[in-house]
Scaffold this active site. Structure first.
Site, short mmCIF file in Angstrom:
data_model
loop_
_atom_site.label_atom_id
_atom_site.label_comp_id
_atom_site.label_asym_id
_atom_site.label_seq_id
_atom_site.Cartn_x
_atom_site.Cartn_y
_atom_site.Cartn_z
N TYR A 75 36.04 77.53 34.94
CA TYR A 75 35.34 78.34 33.94
C TYR A 75 36.21 79.55 33.61
CZ TYR A 75 31.18 75.47 34.23
OH TYR A 75 30.32 74.41 34.18
N HIS A 113 35.33 79.88 21.79
CA HIS A 113 35.88 80.35 23.06
C HIS A 113 36.83 79.32 23.68
CE1 HIS A 113 35.81 83.67 25.77
NE2 HIS A 113 34.99 83.18 26.68
N ASN A 127 37.47 88.19 29.58
CA ASN A 127 37.26 87.98 31.01
C ASN A 127 38.26 87.01 31.64
OD1 ASN A 127 35.15 89.81 31.25
ND2 ASN A 127 33.64 88.29 30.63
N TYR A 177 30.56 73.04 25.50
CA TYR A 177 31.56 74.03 25.09
C TYR A 177 32.71 73.45 24.26
CZ TYR A 177 29.30 76.90 28.65
OH TYR A 177 28.38 77.59 29.39
N ASN A 220 35.95 82.79 33.36
CA ASN A 220 36.02 84.04 34.11
C ASN A 220 36.80 83.95 35.42
OD1 ASN A 220 34.41 84.79 32.01
ND2 ASN A 220 32.61 85.26 33.24
#
Length: 188
Positions: free
Chosen positions: A65, A21, A113, A16, A67
């Site tokens: 993470y 993001h 989220n 990531y 969320n």
């Protein structure tokens, strides 16, 4: 000494690191590198401390993470006794053109989220946020691939200048306050 919690949202893991993001992590990494401060892995995230003109900024990259970001935000707010007005959440925004900036003192989660979870755990929509535009240049049904995709060459070229502006925003937030920072940087 006035305390601030600057939270960059992102996902942990090497896959990531360079994704759209993860712009929150990227901004904090850039800031820390520029100011020669280091992150250490602590409870619920990587944390760095930066002092400037009687203020302490805690830079947080949650390891929960995206969320579940609210868990780390709430923990560090409570631990360091930081009010919501002194929290700045840095996140990506599909609804803004690449590199554009929007600072607000409150608002909806916009379908994000990470923000949704923060609002749930803080029980409010009233906290400062810094949205970094990643654009919506994807085909219908490709949103997840786009958001979790890496920056293209054109974006990478412009990113350094945008990261410099983002660093200035972090300092301005702590030194000049949200309203002055919004007036100076929104739309830039």
């Amino acid at each position: 000494m006035k305390k601030f919690l600057i939270v960059g949202l992102g996902n942990i893991g090497t896959e990531y690191v360079n994704t759209r993001h993860n712009i929150g992590f990227k901004i904090l990494d850039y800031f820390a590198n520029k100011e020669s401060i280091a992150f250490q892995t602590l409870k619920l995230g990587d944390l760095a401390e930066y002092k400037i003109k009687g203020r302490t900024l805690f830079l947080l990259k949650p390891n929960t993470y995206m969320n579940l970001s609210g868990k780390a935000v709430k923990y560090w707010m409570d631990k360091e006794n930081i009010s919501k007005e002194n929290v700045l959440i840095i996140t990506d925004d599909l609804n803004l053109p690449f590199g554009s900036i929007r600072l607000k003192g409150k608002g909806s989660d916009g379908g994000h989220n990470g923000l949704k979870n923060i609002q749930l755990l803080l029980n409010t929509v009233e906290y400062p946020r810094f949205r970094f535009g990643i654009s919506d240049a994807f085909k219908k049904g490709q949103q997840i691939d786009y958001v979790l995709g890496e920056w293209d060459d054109q974006e990478k070229e412009k990113l350094k200048e945008r990261l410099e502006v983002a660093s200035d925003i972090i300092k301005s937030f702590a030194l000049a306050g949200l309203n002055n920072t919004m007036n100076q940087f929104n739309g830039k």
